[in-house]
Motif scaffolding. Structure first.
Motif: not given
Length: 288
Positions: A202, A216, A230-231, A234
């Motif tokens: 991650v 987050e 991208k998140d 992840r």
């Protein structure tokens, strides 16, 4: 540089001593007043029409801006806007909409009527609610303006125990105000939290709670399409490693922290109860 230009480098206000030191003459000051470009506040102080009102007020009160009123001069984070002016005044006399603080004992700002950063933070610790004081201290520490140990040494004895407890929440590194607040809320709730933890597959996450839950803290850039993608990847990587992820935003951390903490506990309880466990063994994808 003429007198008006110089004053604007000083937030619009300066003493005659600093004006003369900059090479400006009595005649330049007199002409500036005559032309209406500058005005005399009182003996030894001149200001422009667009001068910073807080700096003008400090000169007028023969005081120094401190606590939250001094934060912006050092680039310190603040949690809320405060309407009252916070000053350390030589007279200590009560004035309308002015919060008077004690004497300043550390080196002051080099040219503005602003307390030194050490006094600013000590005054804030005594004056403001815990989280408001914490973000001020954290931003000063993050800029290497001073250390928590220095502040702790200035707060001896039992009567300062509560203030030293606030310093215990200061992080070695904090990239945003949200990280400071989230860590404080989770720690105060008794959760074991690691900030900026490295998670295999991650990368670095904002918070890792009890080594099983990723939290987050999303700012404005997280709304950009590239960052959202991208998140999501992840999150997928975290789930593959057996970690659940939660995301929170400014409003959650600042205005609804109790709801955030309760949700974290709910997820941890569900995980402990096995609600996220597999209902059957899955060996893997079928052969192509």
């Amino acid at each position: 540089m003429d007198v008006t230009q110089f004053l604007r480098t000083r937030h619009g206000v300066a003493t005659t001593k600093s004006l003369y030191a900059a090479g400006l003459s009595r005649r330049a000051l007199a002409n500036g007043v005559k032309n209406g470009d500058i005005s005399r506040l009182h003996r030894g102080v001149y200001f422009t029409r667009d001068a910073d009102p807080d700096v003008v007020a400090a000169f007028r009160a023969d005081g120094k801006l401190t606590c939250v009123s001094a934060a912006r001069f050092y680039g310190l984070w603040t949690l809320h806007d405060v309407k009252d002016l916070h000053l350390s005044c030589s007279t200590g006399l009560a004035r309308r909409r002015i919060v008077h603080h004690g004497q300043c004992v550390h080196p002051r700002h080099p040219y503005l009527p602003v307390a030194g950063v050490a006094d600013v933070l000590l005054h804030a610790l005594r004056c403001r609610p815990e989280l408001e004081a914490l973000v001020l201290v954290q931003s000063a520490v993050s800029q290497a303006l001073l250390s928590p140990g220095f502040l702790r040494s200035k707060l001896p004895g039992n009567r300062n125990g509560r203030l030293r407890a606030t310093l215990d929440l200061v992080l070695p590194r904090a990239d945003s105000l949200l990280e400071v607040l989230a860590h404080a809320h989770f720690a105060r709730a008794g959760l074991r939290v690691r900030m900026h933890a490295e998670v295999p597959g991650v990368g670095e996450v904002d918070c890792l709670i009890e080594d099983v839950l990723i939290v987050e803290l999303d700012g404005g850039t997280h709304f950009e399409a590239k960052q959202v993608k991208k998140d999501h990847y992840r999150n997928n990587a975290g789930l593959r490693g057996g970690l659940v992820s939660l995301h929170y935003y400014y409003a959650d951390v600042v205005y609804h922290p109790q709801r955030m903490v309760e949700e974290v506990f709910a997820v941890l309880r569900n995980r402990e109860a096995g609600l996220f466990g597999p209902f059957r063994y899955i060996a893997g994808p079928p052969p192509s």
